[in-house]
Design a protein around this motif. Structure first.
Motif, PDB file in Angstrom:
ATOM      1  N   ILE A  97       0.851  -1.197   0.000  1.00 47.03           N
ATOM      2  CA  ILE A  97       0.000   0.000   0.000  1.00 47.03           C
ATOM      3  C   ILE A  97       0.885   1.245   0.000  1.00 47.03           C
ATOM      4  O   ILE A  97       0.711   2.158  -0.805  1.00 47.03           O
ATOM      5  CB  ILE A  97      -0.943   0.012   1.233  1.00 47.03           C
ATOM      6  CG1 ILE A  97      -1.960  -1.113   1.148  1.00 47.03           C
ATOM      7  CG2 ILE A  97      -1.659   1.354   1.353  1.00 47.03           C
ATOM      8  CD1 ILE A  97      -2.784  -1.328   2.421  1.00 47.03           C
ATOM      9  N   THR A  98       1.861   1.259   0.919  1.00 51.80           N
ATOM     10  CA  THR A  98       2.630   2.495   1.118  1.00 51.80           C
ATOM     11  C   THR A  98       3.724   2.707   0.078  1.00 51.80           C
ATOM     12  O   THR A  98       4.137   3.841  -0.153  1.00 51.80           O
ATOM     13  CB  THR A  98       3.258   2.509   2.522  1.00 51.80           C
ATOM     14  OG1 THR A  98       4.020   1.315   2.683  1.00 51.80           O
ATOM     15  CG2 THR A  98       2.211   2.585   3.605  1.00 51.80           C
ATOM     16  N   ALA A 119       1.374   3.728  -3.396  1.00 54.20           N
ATOM     17  CA  ALA A 119       1.580   5.168  -3.194  1.00 54.20           C
ATOM     18  C   ALA A 119       2.754   5.712  -4.012  1.00 54.20           C
ATOM     19  O   ALA A 119       2.691   6.825  -4.526  1.00 54.20           O
ATOM     20  CB  ALA A 119       1.790   5.456  -1.716  1.00 54.20           C
ATOM     21  N   GLN A 120       3.838   4.928  -4.142  1.00 48.81           N
ATOM     22  CA  GLN A 120       5.009   5.458  -4.856  1.00 48.81           C
ATOM     23  C   GLN A 120       5.131   4.967  -6.288  1.00 48.81           C
ATOM     24  O   GLN A 120       5.587   5.695  -7.151  1.00 48.81           O
ATOM     25  CB  GLN A 120       6.274   5.127  -4.075  1.00 48.81           C
ATOM     26  CG  GLN A 120       6.281   5.821  -2.717  1.00 48.81           C
ATOM     27  CD  GLN A 120       7.662   5.850  -2.109  1.00 48.81           C
ATOM     28  OE1 GLN A 120       8.634   6.079  -2.811  1.00 48.81           O
ATOM     29  NE2 GLN A 120       7.746   5.624  -0.825  1.00 48.81           N
ATOM     30  N   PHE A 121       4.769   3.708  -6.530  1.00 48.36           N
ATOM     31  CA  PHE A 121       4.930   3.174  -7.894  1.00 48.36           C
ATOM     32  C   PHE A 121       3.618   3.117  -8.665  1.00 48.36           C
ATOM     33  O   PHE A 121       3.610   2.799  -9.858  1.00 48.36           O
ATOM     34  CB  PHE A 121       5.556   1.768  -7.851  1.00 48.36           C
ATOM     35  CG  PHE A 121       6.857   1.677  -7.109  1.00 48.36           C
ATOM     36  CD1 PHE A 121       7.742   2.764  -7.062  1.00 48.36           C
ATOM     37  CD2 PHE A 121       7.237   0.515  -6.459  1.00 48.36           C
ATOM     38  CE1 PHE A 121       8.945   2.682  -6.379  1.00 48.36           C
ATOM     39  CE2 PHE A 121       8.433   0.422  -5.772  1.00 48.36           C
ATOM     40  CZ  PHE A 121       9.290   1.515  -5.728  1.00 48.36           C
ATOM     41  N   GLY A 122       2.517   3.372  -7.993  1.00 54.73           N
ATOM     42  CA  GLY A 122       1.219   3.441  -8.675  1.00 54.73           C
ATOM     43  C   GLY A 122       0.673   2.118  -9.173  1.00 54.73           C
ATOM     44  O   GLY A 122      -0.149   2.092 -10.093  1.00 54.73           O
ATOM     45  N   LEU A 143      -3.542  -2.662  -6.239  1.00 54.96           N
ATOM     46  CA  LEU A 143      -3.396  -3.945  -5.549  1.00 54.96           C
ATOM     47  C   LEU A 143      -4.661  -4.391  -4.835  1.00 54.96           C
ATOM     48  O   LEU A 143      -5.563  -3.586  -4.587  1.00 54.96           O
ATOM     49  CB  LEU A 143      -2.239  -3.892  -4.545  1.00 54.96           C
ATOM     50  CG  LEU A 143      -2.490  -3.248  -3.183  1.00 54.96           C
ATOM     51  CD1 LEU A 143      -1.791  -4.039  -2.111  1.00 54.96           C
ATOM     52  CD2 LEU A 143      -1.983  -1.828  -3.178  1.00 54.96           C
ATOM     53  N   ALA A 144      -4.670  -5.691  -4.562  1.00 53.73           N
ATOM     54  CA  ALA A 144      -5.697  -6.283  -3.712  1.00 53.73           C
ATOM     55  C   ALA A 144      -4.961  -7.157  -2.714  1.00 53.73           C
ATOM     56  O   ALA A 144      -3.756  -7.386  -2.861  1.00 53.73           O
ATOM     57  CB  ALA A 144      -6.647  -7.119  -4.545  1.00 53.73           C
ATOM     58  N   ALA A 145      -5.686  -7.626  -1.708  1.00 50.55           N
ATOM     59  CA  ALA A 145      -5.022  -8.461  -0.713  1.00 50.55           C
ATOM     60  C   ALA A 145      -5.847  -9.691  -0.406  1.00 50.55           C
ATOM     61  O   ALA A 145      -7.074  -9.659  -0.444  1.00 50.55           O
ATOM     62  CB  ALA A 145      -4.782  -7.665   0.564  1.00 50.55           C
ATOM     63  N   GLY A 200     -10.322   2.807  -1.149  1.00 51.91           N
ATOM     64  CA  GLY A 200      -9.994   2.469  -2.537  1.00 51.91           C
ATOM     65  C   GLY A 200      -8.533   2.095  -2.715  1.00 51.91           C
ATOM     66  O   GLY A 200      -8.083   1.821  -3.821  1.00 51.91           O
ATOM     67  N   GLN A 201      -7.771   2.056  -1.620  1.00 50.22           N
ATOM     68  CA  GLN A 201      -6.359   1.660  -1.732  1.00 50.22           C
ATOM     69  C   GLN A 201      -6.233   0.178  -2.070  1.00 50.22           C
ATOM     70  O   GLN A 201      -5.289  -0.223  -2.722  1.00 50.22           O
ATOM     71  CB  GLN A 201      -5.612   1.976  -0.426  1.00 50.22           C
ATOM     72  CG  GLN A 201      -5.379   3.469  -0.227  1.00 50.22           C
ATOM     73  CD  GLN A 201      -4.893   3.778   1.178  1.00 50.22           C
ATOM     74  OE1 GLN A 201      -5.648   3.679   2.132  1.00 50.22           O
ATOM     75  NE2 GLN A 201      -3.639   4.143   1.305  1.00 50.22           N
TER      76      GLN A 201
END
Lengths: 205, 286, 195
Positions: B190-191, B195-198, B201-203, B220-221
């Motif tokens: 997530i982080t 957030a940085q590479f765009g 994702l799902a988990a 929506g993350q």
């Protein structure tokens, strides 16, 4: 002086990451990428350190004939066997090393955690008492989630899955969010304190 | 000596723990031996993951991170199998790696039969990179290149020459990733990953972690969430297989009912005392 | 076949702890620690030390020698006299970890989660999320004496209790899944294989 040098190294390592993130200077990007690869290697050595530490402590138990030293002997023999098989004999999928992992380590690790099912059941029975309002809220949420998260819940009453999901995605979510925000603030503050050399517990005595 | 007999409502709350163990064991054994075949409904969080993979273009690469160890195989492995099944069947490129030392060979045992079934070529259509320590640090490094951190894959092959990495040289080139996790590794994806590479994702998480990650679905993350054995069973239903998760659902249902029964049993004397207290309070008022 | 029997033996040996602590459980426990520690050491060698250091150095790339040596310095932590040397390699990853945490949790957690709470108060659910988050946060607010906030934080405790209850429910669910899997193994792979 020695402690101060370590704090400076820590600060510089952190600074490289922060400068790269905020300014994207190519030199710092290169430094950061290199440092990440180094840290991966260092972390691997820390695993090795953990392994060696277990080995040495049990070796000591055998040497000093502590109570149950023969169990430590079994542990040391198993450890050496795995290291020898894995590094010097056959690491491949059909070798003895992977066989021992699959048939000895794997089932035992799974079963140790499976034991928790019994303890959690016993705890549910003995400790879940509706003595006051807060305990009742805990009780109601637990029972509704338990019943709504399995297929039989839907058969008993079609609304159970909806109620269970509502608990998870509204009131529980709100509380979890507060916990997440609190934890994030704590981590950010600790990070800053570490980089500024205020937090020094990692240096040891 | 006269033995004092406990009133029944008190005795019900003080059964020996081994009775609980016995009933919980039986509640699992019987449904496994005599399946009830209870119907299973697919929830929207699980369907969202399925739809995202289904709707990706064929040229995209998906990462499935096997971030679990033997202690959570029962919940996580069925999810990982179904997800890999789906990615391979739908013709996307599949990259697999793990943050756990134990899981490289487990991933290998999942991928081999699926690759044979769907005729996927190693190094071109899928790869198992195995394990590397580092968690968030590793992920940061993967943002610039797969092959620097993983010069060799799980099988010991050099990754430099693999076609897969010339098409998708770093983490940033992924179209989607699913972290099948038993711990906090989802946080890194997530982080950093998102957030940085765009990379969306799902988990797939163990049941214990469901409440924690609901908050990330709402923002929506996370595109979707597979939670515990039930999440795995739902995904098995979507891909049309009946694996261990589906088989375990009946036992899970009955065991939940038994535990709820014991919780109520433990509360009989507490509820009785509350009722008696209220009655006496009302009498005093009168 | 032998593998299944071995796995079944160790599964039952661990389950025997449910009755009471016993020598078979103790033996299995120590075998487990020995095997898994040895496994981790060998995996670290094959996954990192060999490909990322040894192989590269043998090919003429000497840069990985630096982290390799730093890694060896880390092992000095096990010798009390030279423990202090291990601080330097530790300093590198503490620094990297601290900086990464700051970036990650600000961007990915703090900002996104606060944004996720800025909902339009047009539905009961949205209002509950806003109210629940704020009141739960108040419970963890220690800068002010709680007597001023007691009523608000009591509402927060209510939300937290609902969340802990839900977490308890999902924990039961998870632990039972693990037990189901072991019973599944004993029934179908071990006993099923015999008959």
């Amino acid at each position: 002086m020695l402690r101060f040098t370590a704090i400076i190294i820590c600060g510089i390592a952190g600074l490289i990451i922060l400068v790269e993130f905020f300014f994207r200077i190519p030199l710092f990007t290169k430094l950061q990428n290199g440092m990440m690869d180094w840290v991966i290697i260092l972390l691997s050595f820390s695993y090795l350190m953990g392994g060696i530490s277990i080995f040495l402590s049990h070796l000591q138990r055998i040497q000093r004939k502590y109570d149950g030293w023969y169990y430590s002997l079994v542990l040391v023999v198993c450890l050496l066997l795995m290291v020898t098989l894995g590094i010097f004999v056959d690491y491949g999928p059909n070798g003895a090393f992977q066989w021992l992992f699959k048939n000895v380590q794997n089932p035992m690790q799974s079963t140790m955690f499976a034991l928790l099912a019994f303890y959690v059941s016993s705890a549910s029975y003995r400790a879940f008492r509706v003595r006051n309002l807060h305990a009742t809220l805990l009780f109601v949420a637990a029972v509704l989630v338990m019943i709504g998260k399995v297929p039989i819940g839907e058969i008993l009453w079609s609304k159970f899955p909806e109620i269970s999901q509502w608990i998870l995605s509204v009131p529980s979510l709100a509380a979890q969010r507060a916990l997440t925000i609190g934890a994030a603030l704590g981590l950010i503050a600790t990070g800053l304190k570490t980089l500024l050399g205020i937090e020094r517990s990692w240096l040891g005595k | 000596m006269v033995r004092k007999v406990k009133p029944i409502w008190e005795a019900l709350g003080k059964l020996d723990r081994r009775w609980v163990y016995l009933f919980v064991s039986l509640s699992i054994l019987f449904p496994l031996l005599f399946p009830l075949n209870l119907p299973l409904t697919v929830t929207k969080h699980v369907k969202a993951v399925y739809d995202r993979i289904e709707n990706l273009p064929d040229t995209s690469a998906v990462l499935i991170a096997f971030d679990f160890d033997p202690s959570s195989i029962p919940e996580c492995l069925p999810m990982a199998i179904s997800l890999c099944h789906h990615v391979m069947k739908s013709g996307k490129v599949l990259i697999v790696y793990t943050n756990f030392p134990e899981t490289g060979p487990i991933a290998e045992r999942v991928l081999e039969p699926l690759a044979a079934k769907f005729q996927r070529e190693y190094g071109k259509h899928y790869v198992n990179l195995g394990f590397k320590p580092g968690n968030d640090v590793l992920l940061m490094a993967l943002g610039s290149s797969w092959t620097t951190s993983f010069p060799k894959d799980f099988r010991g092959n050099s990754t430099q020459e693999m076609e897969i990495f010339s098409r998708f040289p770093s983490y940033r080139h992924l179209s989607f990733m699913v972290d099948v996790a038993h711990g906090a590794t989802v946080d890194f994806y997530i982080t950093i990953g998102l957030a940085q590479f765009g990379v969306p994702l799902a988990a797939g998480v163990t049941a214990v972690s469901i409440p924690q990650y609901e908050a990330f679905v709402q923002t929506g993350q996370l595109v979707g969430l597979l939670g515990g054995l039930k999440g795995a069973a739902e995904y098995e239903k979507l891909v049309g297989t009946k694996g261990k998760a589906t088989r375990g659902m009946d036992a899970q249902s009955v065991a939940h009912l038994v535990i709820i029964f014991f919780i109520f049993l433990g509360n009989v004397s507490v509820v009785r005392n509350i009722i008696l207290k209220n009655i006496s309070a009302m009498r005093i008022k009168k | 076949m032998i593998g299944t029997w071995v796995a079944a033996f160790f599964t039952l040996a661990i389950f025997s702890f449910l009755y009471r602590d016993n020598p078979i459980y103790r033996l299995a426990e120590h075998i487990f620690i020995g095997i898994s520690t040895g496994y981790y050491i060998a995996v670290q060698w094959h996954s990192v030390v060999k490909p990322n250091v040894v192989d590269k150095v043998l090919l003429g790339d000497y840069l990985p020698l630096i982290p390799g040596v730093l890694g060896l310095l880390l092992l000095l932590r096990l010798i009390p006299k030279y423990q202090w040397i291990a601080r330097y390699p530790i300093a590198i990853y503490i620094g990297v970890g601290a900086a990464l945490n700051m970036i990650q949790y600000t961007q990915g957690f703090l900002i996104a989660q606060i944004q996720g709470t800025m909902l339009s108060p047009t539905s009961i659910n949205n209002l509950l999320i806003i109210l629940g988050t704020l009141t739960s946060l108040t419970y963890f607010f220690f800068a002010l004496e709680h007597k001023h906030l007691s009523k608000v934080s009591k509402i927060g405790i209510g939300f937290l209790m609902l969340s802990f209850g839900a977490a308890y429910g999902t924990t039961v669910m998870g632990r039972l899944s693990l037990l189901i899997s072991r019973f599944d193994f004993l029934l179908f792979e071990w006993l099923g294989g015999m008959f």
